[in-house]
Design a protein around this motif. Structure first.
Motif, PDB file in Angstrom:
ATOM      1  N   THR A   1       0.826  -1.208   0.000  1.00 17.66           N
ATOM      2  CA  THR A   1       0.000   0.000   0.000  1.00 17.66           C
ATOM      3  C   THR A   1       0.859   1.256   0.000  1.00 17.66           C
TER       4      THR A   1
ATOM      5  N   ASP B   1      -3.924   7.912   0.428  1.00 18.04           N
ATOM      6  CA  ASP B   1      -5.228   8.392   0.913  1.00 18.04           C
ATOM      7  C   ASP B   1      -6.416   7.816   0.138  1.00 18.04           C
ATOM      8  N   ARG B   2      -6.315   6.555  -0.276  1.00 16.41           N
ATOM      9  CA  ARG B   2      -7.432   5.906  -0.957  1.00 16.41           C
ATOM     10  C   ARG B   2      -7.726   4.548  -0.324  1.00 16.41           C
TER      11      ARG B   2
ATOM     12  N   LEU C   1     -10.917   2.764  -1.820  1.00 11.67           N
ATOM     13  CA  LEU C   1     -10.649   2.291  -3.179  1.00 11.67           C
ATOM     14  C   LEU C   1      -9.786   1.028  -3.128  1.00 11.67           C
ATOM     15  N   THR C   2      -8.805   1.029  -2.232  1.00 10.48           N
ATOM     16  CA  THR C   2      -7.960  -0.152  -2.084  1.00 10.48           C
ATOM     17  C   THR C   2      -8.781  -1.361  -1.641  1.00 10.48           C
TER      18      THR C   2
ATOM     19  N   ALA D   1     -17.187   3.867  -1.144  1.00  7.60           N
ATOM     20  CA  ALA D   1     -15.932   4.388  -1.677  1.00  7.60           C
ATOM     21  C   ALA D   1     -16.160   5.588  -2.579  1.00  7.60           C
TER      22      ALA D   1
ATOM     23  N   GLU E   1     -14.717   8.990  -1.254  1.00 10.34           N
ATOM     24  CA  GLU E   1     -13.441   9.295  -1.912  1.00 10.34           C
ATOM     25  C   GLU E   1     -13.599   9.826  -3.325  1.00 10.34           C
TER      26      GLU E   1
ATOM     27  N   PRO F   1     -11.931   7.405  -8.851  1.00  9.04           N
ATOM     28  CA  PRO F   1     -10.533   7.010  -8.644  1.00  9.04           C
ATOM     29  C   PRO F   1      -9.585   7.889  -9.455  1.00  9.04           C
ATOM     30  N   PRO F   2      -8.353   8.081  -8.966  1.00  9.64           N
ATOM     31  CA  PRO F   2      -7.367   8.883  -9.701  1.00  9.64           C
ATOM     32  C   PRO F   2      -6.804   8.110 -10.884  1.00  9.64           C
TER      33      PRO F   2
ATOM     34  N   ASN G   1       0.892   1.381  -9.749  1.00  6.47           N
ATOM     35  CA  ASN G   1      -0.375   1.257  -9.019  1.00  6.47           C
ATOM     36  C   ASN G   1      -1.128   0.004  -9.447  1.00  6.47           C
TER      37      ASN G   1
ATOM     38  N   TYR H   1      -2.292  -3.148  -7.154  1.00 10.65           N
ATOM     39  CA  TYR H   1      -3.690  -3.581  -7.015  1.00 10.65           C
ATOM     40  C   TYR H   1      -3.886  -5.018  -7.490  1.00 10.65           C
TER      41      TYR H   1
END
Length: 322
Positions: free
Chosen positions: A25, A32-33, A36-37, A193, A197, A200-201, A207, A211
């Motif tokens: 992580t 700061d997600r 989402l994670t 989520a 949040e 998603p970015p 990344n 994931y």
């Protein structure tokens, strides 16, 4: 290696894998997600297992899968991440290490497993060992974080006990049951989520690799091994494998991130690991008397439906534990 030892070893791979979550992580994922994670850990893994097994719940297993998915995934992940963000990592790990005590109490209430001195002492010893490994002097406490950590531990503990109580439907493997729970849990996290949040970015290749590891190795395979272990071992034995997670995280932090491990941390590791091993040691099988007929081998697990009972059972020789 005996069948039980092999089952313990395979089940232990789950918390060992979860111990790598913090490293992946922080080093591979956008900051700061947490929700989402959690979403990308659960939902893709669940959908993959559904595609592989091609089995959907039937009858009461629709709501049972939803309940198990909420307890083991949907509620557990958000509460766990909330605790992790509100508390120092060491405090969060210590709060989470009380899970075996919750399981002992819930197993007595829901499975009729009488709490033993061994189970209580090993759970306390494991929690104390974890605290020595991860707790820093002067660590701050946050009421919301502590409550979230306790609730996350209670949620996972209840999921473990209900998984043990309900077993699984006749003709359905542990892989399909894992897929049902991961999918249900992911669908619970999905709206939360996006509400909290947002979208998603943009994700980098690093990344996506992080994931992918979390979804398939850290979640799909690990939760399959975990639920498989719950079927074949007692609830307290399985949950007392949990301290392997913070121990693994500490070792990875030392090896990959240069985090120091002093004598106190090493002593805590030995204590927690020793309690974990001691929890897996059952009573010694008595020697067969001369002239005694050999005992028939019995399958170690049978589903609740197959037994025509409400609870699933571990069958070891002639002893039945509910």
């Amino acid at each position: 290696m005996s069948r039980k030892a092999a089952t313990v070893a395979l089940t232990a791979l789950a918390p060992i894998s979860w111990g790598s979550t913090y490293f992946v992580t922080t080093e591979f994922l956008p900051p700061d997600r947490p929700l989402l994670t959690g979403l990308l850990r659960a939902l893709p893994a669940g959908l993959l297992l559904l595609a592989l097994t091609r089995k959907l719940p039937q009858g009461a297993w629709w709501w049972k899968s939803a309940v198990l998915g909420a307890l083991n995934i949907g509620a557990f992940f958000p509460l766990l991440f909330l605790a992790a963000y509100r508390l120092p990592g060491g405090v969060a790990a210590v709060v989470g290490s009380v899970g075996p005590l919750f399981v002992v109490g819930l197993a007595a209430l829901l499975l009729g497993d009488k709490p033993t001195v061994k189970a209580l002492l090993t759970a306390i010893a494991a929690a104390f060992g974890v605290s020595l490994v991860v707790l820093k002097a002067g660590a701050a406490l946050d009421t919301i974080g502590v409550v979230a950590g306790l609730l996350s531990s209670l949620s996972m503990s209840a999921g473990t006990v209900f998984t043990k109580r309900w077993g699984r439907p006749e003709g359905v493997g542990a892989l399909a049951l894992t897929g049902w729970q991961l999918t249900a849990g992911g669908l619970i996290i999905l709206p939360v989520a996006f509400l909290i949040e947002g979208a998603p970015p943009a994700l980098t290749g690093t990344n996506l690799a992080g994931y992918a590891y979390l979804a398939f190795g850290n979640t799909a395979i690990s939760y399959f091994l975990w639920f498989r272990g719950i079927e074949r071992l007692s609830a307290s034995s399985v949950t007392l494998l949990g301290p392997l997670s913070p121990i693994t995280a500490a070792v990875i932090g030392w090896a990959a991130l240069g985090q120091a491990l002093g004598p106190v941390q090493l002593a805590g590791m030995v204590l927690a690991f020793g309690a974990t091993l001691f929890a897996q040691m059952g009573p010694r099988t008595p020697k067969k008397a001369k002239g005694e007929s050999p005992k028939v081998e019995v399958e170690s697990f049978s589903s609740a439906e197959k037994n025509g009972q409400e609870v699933s059972m571990d069958l070891e020789g002639s002893a039945v534990r509910r």
